[in-house]
Write a protein that holds these residues in place. Structure first.
Motif, short mmCIF file in Angstrom:
data_model
loop_
_atom_site.label_atom_id
_atom_site.label_comp_id
_atom_site.label_asym_id
_atom_site.label_seq_id
_atom_site.Cartn_x
_atom_site.Cartn_y
_atom_site.Cartn_z
N ILE A 124 0.52 -5.63 4.85
CA ILE A 124 1.83 -5.27 5.36
C ILE A 124 1.72 -5.09 6.88
CG2 ILE A 124 3.69 -3.55 5.30
CD1 ILE A 124 2.80 -2.86 2.47
N PRO A 125 2.54 -5.81 7.65
CA PRO A 125 2.45 -5.71 9.12
C PRO A 125 2.63 -4.28 9.63
CG PRO A 125 3.82 -7.56 8.48
CD PRO A 125 3.54 -6.79 7.22
N GLU A 126 1.97 -4.00 10.75
CA GLU A 126 1.99 -2.66 11.34
C GLU A 126 3.40 -2.21 11.70
OE1 GLU A 126 -0.68 0.50 12.21
OE2 GLU A 126 -1.06 -1.48 11.36
N SER A 137 11.87 10.40 7.02
CA SER A 137 12.57 11.45 7.77
C SER A 137 14.07 11.46 7.49
CB SER A 137 12.33 11.27 9.27
OG SER A 137 10.95 11.32 9.57
N GLY A 138 14.55 10.49 6.73
CA GLY A 138 15.98 10.43 6.41
C GLY A 138 16.83 9.78 7.48
N ASN A 139 16.20 9.08 8.41
CA ASN A 139 16.94 8.48 9.52
C ASN A 139 17.54 7.12 9.18
OD1 ASN A 139 16.28 10.65 11.20
ND2 ASN A 139 14.34 9.71 11.80
N ILE A 140 17.03 6.47 8.13
CA ILE A 140 17.58 5.19 7.71
C ILE A 140 17.78 5.21 6.20
CG2 ILE A 140 16.57 3.86 9.60
CD1 ILE A 140 14.41 2.91 7.68
N SER A 141 18.63 4.32 5.71
CA SER A 141 18.94 4.29 4.29
C SER A 141 17.84 3.61 3.48
CB SER A 141 20.27 3.57 4.06
OG SER A 141 20.09 2.17 4.27
N ASP A 142 17.92 3.77 2.17
CA ASP A 142 16.96 3.14 1.26
C ASP A 142 16.98 1.62 1.42
OD1 ASP A 142 16.56 5.71 0.38
OD2 ASP A 142 17.65 5.46 -1.50
N GLY A 143 18.20 1.09 1.59
CA GLY A 143 18.34 -0.36 1.72
C GLY A 143 17.66 -0.93 2.95
N PHE A 144 17.68 -0.19 4.06
CA PHE A 144 17.02 -0.66 5.28
C PHE A 144 15.51 -0.76 5.07
CE2 PHE A 144 20.94 0.59 7.57
CZ PHE A 144 21.09 -0.56 8.34
N LEU A 145 14.94 0.17 4.30
CA LEU A 145 13.50 0.12 4.03
C LEU A 145 13.15 -1.11 3.19
CD1 LEU A 145 10.68 1.45 4.12
CD2 LEU A 145 11.27 2.58 1.97
N ILE A 146 13.90 -1.33 2.11
CA ILE A 146 13.64 -2.48 1.26
C ILE A 146 13.86 -3.78 2.02
CG2 ILE A 146 14.32 -3.68 -0.85
CD1 ILE A 146 12.81 -1.06 -1.30
N ASP A 147 14.87 -3.81 2.89
CA ASP A 147 15.13 -4.98 3.71
C ASP A 147 13.95 -5.26 4.64
OD1 ASP A 147 16.88 -7.09 4.71
OD2 ASP A 147 17.05 -5.89 6.54
N ALA A 148 13.36 -4.20 5.20
CA ALA A 148 12.19 -4.36 6.09
C ALA A 148 11.00 -4.91 5.31
CB ALA A 148 11.84 -3.03 6.73
N PHE A 149 10.79 -4.39 4.09
CA PHE A 149 9.72 -4.91 3.25
C PHE A 149 9.88 -6.42 3.07
CE2 PHE A 149 9.08 -0.69 0.76
CZ PHE A 149 8.22 -0.23 1.74
N GLN A 150 11.09 -6.82 2.75
CA GLN A 150 11.36 -8.23 2.46
C GLN A 150 11.25 -9.09 3.72
OE1 GLN A 150 15.35 -9.07 0.88
NE2 GLN A 150 14.39 -10.30 -0.71
N LYS A 151 11.81 -8.61 4.80
CA LYS A 151 11.89 -9.39 6.04
C LYS A 151 10.52 -9.60 6.69
CE LYS A 151 15.85 -8.74 8.01
NZ LYS A 151 16.93 -8.05 8.77
N PHE A 152 9.73 -8.55 6.76
CA PHE A 152 8.46 -8.63 7.50
C PHE A 152 7.30 -9.16 6.66
CE2 PHE A 152 10.81 -5.45 10.07
CZ PHE A 152 10.76 -6.12 11.29
N GLU A 154 8.06 -11.77 4.36
CA GLU A 154 8.70 -12.91 3.72
C GLU A 154 7.74 -14.08 3.52
OE1 GLU A 154 12.85 -15.46 4.15
OE2 GLU A 154 12.17 -14.20 5.80
N GLU A 155 6.91 -14.33 4.53
CA GLU A 155 5.98 -15.46 4.46
C GLU A 155 4.97 -15.28 3.33
OE1 GLU A 155 2.66 -17.64 7.29
OE2 GLU A 155 4.33 -16.58 8.24
N GLN A 156 4.54 -14.03 3.11
CA GLN A 156 3.58 -13.76 2.05
C GLN A 156 4.24 -13.71 0.67
OE1 GLN A 156 0.55 -10.62 3.00
NE2 GLN A 156 1.88 -10.23 4.75
N GLY A 157 5.52 -13.28 0.65
CA GLY A 157 6.23 -13.18 -0.62
C GLY A 157 5.64 -12.14 -1.56
N ILE A 158 5.17 -11.04 -1.01
CA ILE A 158 4.47 -10.05 -1.84
C ILE A 158 5.40 -9.06 -2.54
CG2 ILE A 158 2.27 -10.17 -0.64
CD1 ILE A 158 3.08 -7.89 1.12
#
Length: 219
Positions: A124-126, A137-152, A154-158
């Motif tokens: 997982i990228p740094e 910390s509650g500064n972003i929503s659950d969806g933003f975290l899952i979106d980051a997982f997917q976006k960063f 994406e090439e690995q498809g993990i």
């Protein structure tokens, strides 16, 4: 006269014994933790010196074609000084091959080398770490975290995310509060990248992490 000659000879002998060690050249050595690294791993080595002068060691890291870092001053406070990297090797930044660590200390230079290989580890990228910290910390929503997982990754498809996250659905993703424990463990390096991926994928598969778009249509 004979006594004086003996004294002078003794003093000269002591001087010859002491002077070379007093003016000995500083030495510096690089002790590698290992000489082969893979993506997701962090470089670690130790700079060993013969004396502490208060001056820093100067480090350069370069690849086999000569492309390298700028000068990195590193404080020398012990005879053996660990140098841990804060960032793991990432495919997007570090090409495979041989690398060299050049260290200069008090005019003395030394070099060590290591090889970077690809063992197809889950990585997982740094850049995801501060996003995870913001989510915890509650500064972003659950969806933003899952979106980051997917976006960063994406090439690995993990990450196996079966739903689309967009401007409309990003606030509809639900992650239970207790799942944050897993995030803390990952940031503290108590679990690996692969452990985090497996945990998230398992929670999605079991519908514990889900997209709750249908809530508004319920009777």
């Amino acid at each position: 006269m004979k006594v004086t000659t003996v004294v002078i000879a003794t003093v000269l002998a002591l001087s010859l014994t002491v002077l070379p060690s007093a003016y000995a050249e500083s030495t510096v050595e690089i002790i590698m933790e290992k000489t082969t690294y893979s993506y997701c791993e962090k470089l670690f080595y130790t700079i060993k010196v013969s004396e502490i002068t208060g001056n820093p060691a100067i480090i350069h890291i370069r690849d086999e074609v000569g492309k390298g870092s700028s000068a990195i001053p590193f404080p020398i406070t012990e005879l053996e000084n660990p140098v841990p990297s804060r960032v793991a090797f990432e495919k997007e930044i570090f090409p495979l091959g041989k690398y060299f660590i050049d260290v200069e200390y008090e005019g003395v230079q030394t070099t060590a080398e290591f090889t970077l290989i690809d063992e197809n580890k889950v990585c997982i990228p740094e850049v995801v770490k501060p996003i995870m910290a913001n989510w915890l910390s509650g500064n972003i929503s659950d969806g933003f975290l899952i979106d980051a997982f997917q976006k960063f990754t994406e090439e690995q498809g993990i990450f196996k995310i079966p739903f689309e996250i967009n401007e409309t659905t990003v606030y509809d993703v639900r992650i239970p509060e207790w799942v944050k424990n897993v995030g803390y463990w990952w940031l503290e390096e108590l679990i690996s990248d692969e452990d985090l991926v497996n945990a998230v994928n398992n929670l999605i598969e079991r519908n514990i992490i889900s997209l709750n778009q249908e809530t508004g249509n319920e009777i």
